[in-house]
Design a protein around this motif. Structure first.
Motif, short mmCIF file in Angstrom:
data_model
loop_
_atom_site.label_atom_id
_atom_site.label_comp_id
_atom_site.label_asym_id
_atom_site.label_seq_id
_atom_site.Cartn_x
_atom_site.Cartn_y
_atom_site.Cartn_z
N LEU A 24 39.20 72.42 62.06
CA LEU A 24 39.26 71.01 62.57
C LEU A 24 39.40 71.05 64.04
CD1 LEU A 24 40.24 68.22 61.27
CD2 LEU A 24 42.48 68.67 62.18
N ASP A 25 39.92 71.79 64.62
CA ASP A 25 39.96 71.90 66.30
C ASP A 25 38.58 71.90 66.96
OD1 ASP A 25 41.35 71.90 68.77
OD2 ASP A 25 40.52 73.82 68.90
N ALA A 26 37.64 72.71 66.32
CA ALA A 26 36.16 72.66 66.81
C ALA A 26 35.40 71.59 66.38
CB ALA A 26 35.47 74.00 66.13
N SER A 27 35.80 70.63 65.61
CA SER A 27 35.25 69.15 65.54
C SER A 27 35.95 68.12 66.48
CB SER A 27 35.30 68.72 64.13
OG SER A 27 34.29 69.70 63.34
N ARG A 28 36.98 68.44 67.02
CA ARG A 28 37.66 67.49 67.82
C ARG A 28 36.93 67.62 69.17
NH1 ARG A 28 43.77 68.57 65.43
NH2 ARG A 28 43.70 66.59 64.15
N TYR A 29 35.81 67.00 69.33
CA TYR A 29 34.82 67.03 70.54
C TYR A 29 35.44 66.33 71.74
CZ TYR A 29 31.53 67.91 66.85
OH TYR A 29 30.98 68.45 65.71
N ALA A 30 36.07 65.31 71.58
CA ALA A 30 36.68 64.74 72.56
C ALA A 30 38.04 65.57 73.44
CB ALA A 30 37.45 63.26 72.30
N ARG A 31 38.87 66.32 72.28
CA ARG A 31 39.88 67.09 72.97
C ARG A 31 38.98 68.44 73.89
NH1 ARG A 31 44.13 70.56 69.47
NH2 ARG A 31 44.76 72.27 71.16
N GLN A 32 37.99 68.91 73.11
CA GLN A 32 37.42 69.95 73.92
C GLN A 32 36.54 69.41 75.27
OE1 GLN A 32 37.92 72.80 72.62
NE2 GLN A 32 38.55 71.88 70.52
N LEU A 33 36.10 68.24 75.21
CA LEU A 33 35.27 67.94 76.44
C LEU A 33 36.38 67.65 77.86
CD1 LEU A 33 32.53 67.03 77.80
CD2 LEU A 33 32.97 64.79 76.67
N ALA A 34 37.44 67.08 77.31
CA ALA A 34 38.40 66.58 78.25
C ALA A 34 39.04 67.81 78.82
CB ALA A 34 39.71 65.89 77.38
N GLU A 35 38.98 68.94 77.99
CA GLU A 35 39.36 70.47 78.85
C GLU A 35 38.64 70.63 79.91
OE1 GLU A 35 41.70 73.66 79.57
OE2 GLU A 35 42.23 71.66 78.50
N TYR A 36 37.13 70.27 79.78
CA TYR A 36 36.21 71.02 80.61
C TYR A 36 36.11 69.94 81.92
CZ TYR A 36 34.63 74.91 77.96
OH TYR A 36 34.37 76.03 77.55
N ARG A 37 36.35 68.58 81.44
CA ARG A 37 36.20 67.71 82.71
C ARG A 37 37.49 67.75 83.46
NH1 ARG A 37 33.83 62.09 80.02
NH2 ARG A 37 31.92 62.76 79.86
N ARG A 38 38.60 68.46 83.05
CA ARG A 38 39.84 69.03 83.96
C ARG A 38 39.05 69.82 85.22
NH1 ARG A 38 43.13 67.52 79.58
NH2 ARG A 38 42.81 69.62 78.65
N ARG A 95 33.01 59.01 71.57
CA ARG A 95 32.09 57.90 71.63
C ARG A 95 32.39 57.30 73.18
NH1 ARG A 95 32.60 57.11 66.28
NH2 ARG A 95 30.31 57.88 64.93
N GLU A 96 33.78 57.23 73.40
CA GLU A 96 33.83 56.43 74.68
C GLU A 96 33.89 57.18 75.89
OE1 GLU A 96 38.30 54.86 76.42
OE2 GLU A 96 37.90 54.82 74.57
N MET A 97 33.97 58.40 75.69
CA MET A 97 33.78 59.52 76.89
C MET A 97 32.40 59.66 77.33
SD MET A 97 36.78 62.33 75.74
CE MET A 97 36.61 63.35 77.18
N THR A 98 31.54 59.59 76.20
CA THR A 98 30.31 60.21 76.43
C THR A 98 29.17 58.80 76.69
OG1 THR A 98 29.81 60.12 74.10
CG2 THR A 98 30.53 62.14 75.25
N GLY A 99 29.88 57.78 76.17
CA GLY A 99 28.76 56.44 75.97
C GLY A 99 27.94 56.72 75.06
N LEU A 100 27.81 57.74 74.01
CA LEU A 100 26.66 57.69 73.07
C LEU A 100 27.31 57.44 71.64
CD1 LEU A 100 25.75 61.40 73.90
CD2 LEU A 100 24.52 59.53 74.47
#
Length: 289
Positions: free
Chosen positions: A148-162, A277-282
């Motif tokens: 499940l965690d690997a499909s939580r893309y917003a959580r993963q992307l937020a970590e990199y954007r930090r 979707r909100e984070m990426t605009g896609l």
């Protein structure tokens, strides 16, 4: 941050890193980039270097050796692809280590329908022999939450954007890779600063049908520390030929995926998909959540 490494300045380190997601075409991208004359991809497709529980203790000398020495007058961009870099629940701290070591790296994050991705990872685990074939206890298991965690893309992307500027991370759609691989490859080349290049016809990559015929104990050994050390002694082409030669047994099959479990995945992933979707605009119009 405590790290067992010397300073990265002057090292032979990657200019770009494919950070995931698992079962979203990272092997295809790795092979296509490896065929580019201006790019040097790591010897191991998944170095897992920035994962503390895997190869971070090996140190920068080990990581640097993953890349070819430059030929005078013909510098190439260096890259690698490790989907474990976007599994922050079980492998925390990856983005911070990466930013400390390769602060200028360009990152590539390719994603697909998060429910379809989770189901694909489950089936992959069964074929690899790392998950049971039954589903009775799966929904309440560690494995369920890992997938499940690997499909939580917003959580993963937020970590990199930090740790990286937003423009350093290119988010790509797996569906477009399937429909128009050249368009995706062009975007990757533009993002990492490589000249555009025609995609190679490399055939099926990471084909589950082939993996399902390799004996599960062999696959588990190949993923063990000893197996990875042995694999590191031979080239990528030799490893592929060995795998094809071992794919002689009866195929293993995952149990049919019940709609009730698929519905639970949808419920558990809906909020994260909306945030992504909100984070990426896609739009990701074809997703089931």
């Amino acid at each position: 941050m405590t790290a067992p490494h010397t300073a990265a300045a002057g090292r032979r380190l990657p200019h770009f890193i494919i950070i995931g997601a698992m079962k979203c075409g990272t092997t295809t991208l790795y092979r296509q980039l490896a065929a580019h004359p201006g790019i040097d991809m790591s010897r191991d497709k998944e170095t897992d270097f920035f994962v503390a529980e895997k190869n971070w203790p090996q140190g920068l000398d080990w990581y640097e050796a993953q890349f070819a020495r430059e030929t005078p007058g013909a510098p190439r961009l260096r890259g690698e692809a490790s989907p474990n870099y976007t599994k922050s629940r079980d492998f925390p701290g990856v983005a911070a280590r990466m930013a400390e070591t390769c602060p200028e790296a360009r990152l590539v994050y390719i994603v697909r329908d998060p429910v379809a991705r989770a189901e694909s990872q489950f089936r992959h685990g069964v074929l690899m022999g790392t998950l049971p074939g039954g589903l009775e206890a799966f929904a309440d298991s560690h494995e369920y939450h890992h997938i499940l965690d690997a499909s939580r893309y917003a959580r993963q992307l937020a970590e990199y954007r930090r740790h990286f500027p937003a423009e350093a991370v290119a988010v790509l759609d797996f569906d477009l890779l399937v429909r128009d691989p050249q368009a995706v490859f062009d975007r990757v080349c533009d993002h990492i600063g490589a000249p555009r290049h025609a995609v190679a016809d490399a055939g099926a990559q990471n084909d589950s049908r082939e993996l399902s015929r390799v004996p599960a104990p062999v696959l588990r050994f190949a993923q063990s520390p000893a197996g990875r050390r042995i694999a590191g002694l031979v080239g990528r082409g030799t490893r592929d030929r060995i795998r094809r030669g071992l794919a002689r047994g009866p195929a293993r099959h995952a149990a049919p995926f019940p709609e009730a479990l698929r519905a639970r995945f949808r419920a558990d992933l809906a909020a994260d998909a909306a945030l992504f979707r909100e984070m990426t605009g896609l739009p990701f119009d074809n997703w089931s959540v």
